[in-house]
Write a protein that holds these residues in place. Structure first.
Motif, PDB file in Angstrom:
ATOM      1  N   GLU A 147       0.836  -1.205   0.000  1.00 36.25           N
ATOM      2  CA  GLU A 147       0.000   0.000   0.000  1.00 36.25           C
ATOM      3  C   GLU A 147       0.871   1.255   0.000  1.00 36.25           C
ATOM      4  O   GLU A 147       0.593   2.207  -0.728  1.00 36.25           O
ATOM      5  CB  GLU A 147      -0.928   0.002   1.209  1.00 36.25           C
ATOM      6  CG  GLU A 147      -2.041  -1.001   1.139  1.00 36.25           C
ATOM      7  CD  GLU A 147      -2.883  -1.045   2.408  1.00 36.25           C
ATOM      8  OE1 GLU A 147      -2.747  -0.129   3.255  1.00 36.25           O
ATOM      9  OE2 GLU A 147      -3.654  -1.995   2.570  1.00 36.25           O
ATOM     10  N   ASP A 148       1.915   1.253   0.832  1.00 33.40           N
ATOM     11  CA  ASP A 148       2.837   2.389   0.865  1.00 33.40           C
ATOM     12  C   ASP A 148       3.511   2.581  -0.486  1.00 33.40           C
ATOM     13  O   ASP A 148       3.694   3.708  -0.939  1.00 33.40           O
ATOM     14  CB  ASP A 148       3.897   2.197   1.949  1.00 33.40           C
ATOM     15  CG  ASP A 148       3.343   2.374   3.354  1.00 33.40           C
ATOM     16  OD1 ASP A 148       2.200   2.853   3.493  1.00 33.40           O
ATOM     17  OD2 ASP A 148       4.061   2.015   4.311  1.00 33.40           O
ATOM     18  N   GLN A 149       3.884   1.482  -1.109  1.00 36.27           N
ATOM     19  CA  GLN A 149       4.524   1.565  -2.415  1.00 36.27           C
ATOM     20  C   GLN A 149       3.570   2.198  -3.420  1.00 36.27           C
ATOM     21  O   GLN A 149       3.971   3.084  -4.188  1.00 36.27           O
ATOM     22  CB  GLN A 149       4.950   0.177  -2.895  1.00 36.27           C
ATOM     23  CG  GLN A 149       5.603   0.182  -4.255  1.00 36.27           C
ATOM     24  CD  GLN A 149       5.899  -1.214  -4.783  1.00 36.27           C
ATOM     25  OE1 GLN A 149       5.525  -2.208  -4.170  1.00 36.27           O
ATOM     26  NE2 GLN A 149       6.570  -1.282  -5.907  1.00 36.27           N
ATOM     27  N   ALA A 150       2.323   1.757  -3.423  1.00 36.47           N
ATOM     28  CA  ALA A 150       1.351   2.306  -4.369  1.00 36.47           C
ATOM     29  C   ALA A 150       1.120   3.794  -4.119  1.00 36.47           C
ATOM     30  O   ALA A 150       0.955   4.574  -5.065  1.00 36.47           O
ATOM     31  CB  ALA A 150       0.033   1.545  -4.269  1.00 36.47           C
ATOM     32  N   LYS A 151       1.130   4.206  -2.859  1.00 36.57           N
ATOM     33  CA  LYS A 151       0.867   5.602  -2.521  1.00 36.57           C
ATOM     34  C   LYS A 151       2.070   6.502  -2.787  1.00 36.57           C
ATOM     35  O   LYS A 151       1.914   7.608  -3.304  1.00 36.57           O
ATOM     36  CB  LYS A 151       0.519   5.735  -1.032  1.00 36.57           C
ATOM     37  CG  LYS A 151      -0.839   5.258  -0.637  1.00 36.57           C
ATOM     38  CD  LYS A 151      -1.028   5.485   0.854  1.00 36.57           C
ATOM     39  CE  LYS A 151      -2.252   4.806   1.393  1.00 36.57           C
ATOM     40  NZ  LYS A 151      -2.350   4.938   2.856  1.00 36.57           N
ATOM     41  N   TYR A 152       3.239   6.059  -2.393  1.00 37.09           N
ATOM     42  CA  TYR A 152       4.364   6.976  -2.275  1.00 37.09           C
ATOM     43  C   TYR A 152       5.477   6.810  -3.296  1.00 37.09           C
ATOM     44  O   TYR A 152       6.334   7.686  -3.400  1.00 37.09           O
ATOM     45  CB  TYR A 152       4.969   6.863  -0.871  1.00 37.09           C
ATOM     46  CG  TYR A 152       3.991   7.151   0.217  1.00 37.09           C
ATOM     47  CD1 TYR A 152       3.338   8.371   0.291  1.00 37.09           C
ATOM     48  CD2 TYR A 152       3.696   6.191   1.178  1.00 37.09           C
ATOM     49  CE1 TYR A 152       2.423   8.634   1.291  1.00 37.09           C
ATOM     50  CE2 TYR A 152       2.786   6.448   2.188  1.00 37.09           C
ATOM     51  CZ  TYR A 152       2.155   7.670   2.244  1.00 37.09           C
ATOM     52  OH  TYR A 152       1.257   7.921   3.236  1.00 37.09           O
ATOM     53  N   GLU A 153       5.503   5.729  -4.051  1.00 35.77           N
ATOM     54  CA  GLU A 153       6.627   5.509  -4.963  1.00 35.77           C
ATOM     55  C   GLU A 153       6.689   6.585  -6.046  1.00 35.77           C
ATOM     56  O   GLU A 153       7.721   7.232  -6.242  1.00 35.77           O
ATOM     57  CB  GLU A 153       6.533   4.119  -5.594  1.00 35.77           C
ATOM     58  CG  GLU A 153       7.711   3.800  -6.486  1.00 35.77           C
ATOM     59  CD  GLU A 153       7.620   2.412  -7.092  1.00 35.77           C
ATOM     60  OE1 GLU A 153       8.661   1.931  -7.540  1.00 35.77           O
ATOM     61  OE2 GLU A 153       6.520   1.825  -7.133  1.00 35.77           O
ATOM     62  N   LYS A 154       5.596   6.791  -6.742  1.00 35.86           N
ATOM     63  CA  LYS A 154       5.581   7.780  -7.825  1.00 35.86           C
ATOM     64  C   LYS A 154       5.742   9.195  -7.261  1.00 35.86           C
ATOM     65  O   LYS A 154       6.434  10.031  -7.852  1.00 35.86           O
ATOM     66  CB  LYS A 154       4.284   7.658  -8.612  1.00 35.86           C
ATOM     67  CG  LYS A 154       4.260   8.472  -9.872  1.00 35.86           C
ATOM     68  CD  LYS A 154       3.015   8.189 -10.685  1.00 35.86           C
ATOM     69  CE  LYS A 154       3.021   8.999 -11.954  1.00 35.86           C
ATOM     70  NZ  LYS A 154       1.844   8.735 -12.770  1.00 35.86           N
ATOM     71  N   MET A 155       5.131   9.431  -6.104  1.00 38.01           N
ATOM     72  CA  MET A 155       5.228  10.748  -5.493  1.00 38.01           C
ATOM     73  C   MET A 155       6.676  11.074  -5.123  1.00 38.01           C
ATOM     74  O   MET A 155       7.129  12.206  -5.280  1.00 38.01           O
ATOM     75  CB  MET A 155       4.347  10.825  -4.243  1.00 38.01           C
ATOM     76  CG  MET A 155       4.373  12.181  -3.577  1.00 38.01           C
ATOM     77  SD  MET A 155       3.393  12.268  -2.086  1.00 38.01           S
ATOM     78  CE  MET A 155       4.298  11.202  -1.009  1.00 38.01           C
ATOM     79  N   SER A 156       7.433  10.085  -4.646  1.00 43.34           N
ATOM     80  CA  SER A 156       8.831  10.317  -4.260  1.00 43.34           C
ATOM     81  C   SER A 156       9.672  10.727  -5.451  1.00 43.34           C
ATOM     82  O   SER A 156      10.516  11.621  -5.339  1.00 43.34           O
ATOM     83  CB  SER A 156       9.422   9.054  -3.634  1.00 43.34           C
ATOM     84  OG  SER A 156       8.781   8.742  -2.440  1.00 43.34           O
ATOM     85  N   LYS A 157       9.446  10.062  -6.566  1.00 41.32           N
ATOM     86  CA  LYS A 157      10.190  10.424  -7.773  1.00 41.32           C
ATOM     87  C   LYS A 157       9.922  11.879  -8.151  1.00 41.32           C
ATOM     88  O   LYS A 157      10.842  12.652  -8.415  1.00 41.32           O
ATOM     89  CB  LYS A 157       9.795   9.519  -8.934  1.00 41.32           C
ATOM     90  CG  LYS A 157      10.232   8.096  -8.802  1.00 41.32           C
ATOM     91  CD  LYS A 157       9.715   7.271  -9.975  1.00 41.32           C
ATOM     92  CE  LYS A 157      10.002   5.811  -9.776  1.00 41.32           C
ATOM     93  NZ  LYS A 157       9.407   4.988 -10.848  1.00 41.32           N
ATOM     94  N   SER A 158       8.651  12.231  -8.186  1.00 44.92           N
ATOM     95  CA  SER A 158       8.271  13.583  -8.591  1.00 44.92           C
ATOM     96  C   SER A 158       8.727  14.621  -7.574  1.00 44.92           C
ATOM     97  O   SER A 158       9.217  15.697  -7.937  1.00 44.92           O
ATOM     98  CB  SER A 158       6.754  13.677  -8.760  1.00 44.92           C
ATOM     99  OG  SER A 158       6.308  12.750  -9.700  1.00 44.92           O
TER     100      SER A 158
END
Length: 172
Positions: A147-158
């Motif tokens: 769930e954390d991966q789905a929420k935060y992975e793309k956001m961290s890159k950006s």
């Protein structure tokens, strides 16, 4: 000219920091799954193989990828006759030495620590129950990590790139 080079370096470093954080979010569920598989192998070694714990951990560690491989091998080395540490002491040392190399958090560390307290101190059936309980707790942690991966992975890159762009704009 130097301003542009500095701006490029800031953008590159911010982007790389964001990619690193995103990688941590992506790696955590995989490492938890590998830890669950290691516990399942340990359960098999204890129940069917009648393998002593240090040998079982060494064998499982050889089959795993780093950093879990190093962690399990270190725990096995501590239980060998030359060291003479208890299972709990061996795992405590291994966790202190290798846990920072993993992407896992303190919840997974606590599950392994709790398991190390009961491993080797009770009969085979009781150990299998504790291993199954630890695996079930880790499955819940894996679901939370996904769930954390789905929420935060793309956001961290950006976010890494956007924050570095903001710094460049504020500097100029």
């Amino acid at each position: 000219m130097l301003n542009w080079i500095g701006a490029a370096i800031i953008l590159l470093s911010g982007g790389l920091a964001g990619l690193y954080q995103a990688q941590q979010f992506a790696t955590r569920p995989r490492q938890i799954r590998e830890l669950i598989q290691a516990l399942q192998r340990l359960e098999t070694e204890i129940s069917y193989g009648f393998t002593p714990l240090p040998q079982a951990l060494e064998r499982i560690g050889k089959a795993m990828k780093d950093p879990l491989s190093s962690l399990l091998k270190c725990a096995a080395d501590g239980m060998k006759p030359g060291q003479g540490w208890s299972v709990e002491e061996s795992f405590a040392y291994a966790l202190d030495s290798y846990w920072k190399q993993t992407s896992m958090k303190s919840a997974e560390r606590e599950v392994v620590r709790q398991l190390s307290i009961v491993l080797g101190t009770s009969d085979r059936q009781d150990q299998m129950k504790h291993i199954a309980l630890a695996a079930s707790q880790l499955k819940h942690e894996e679901a939370a990590a996904r769930e954390d991966q789905a929420k935060y992975e793309k956001m961290s890159k950006s976010l890494g790139l956007l924050i570095s762009a903001l710094i460049v704009i504020l500097i100029f």
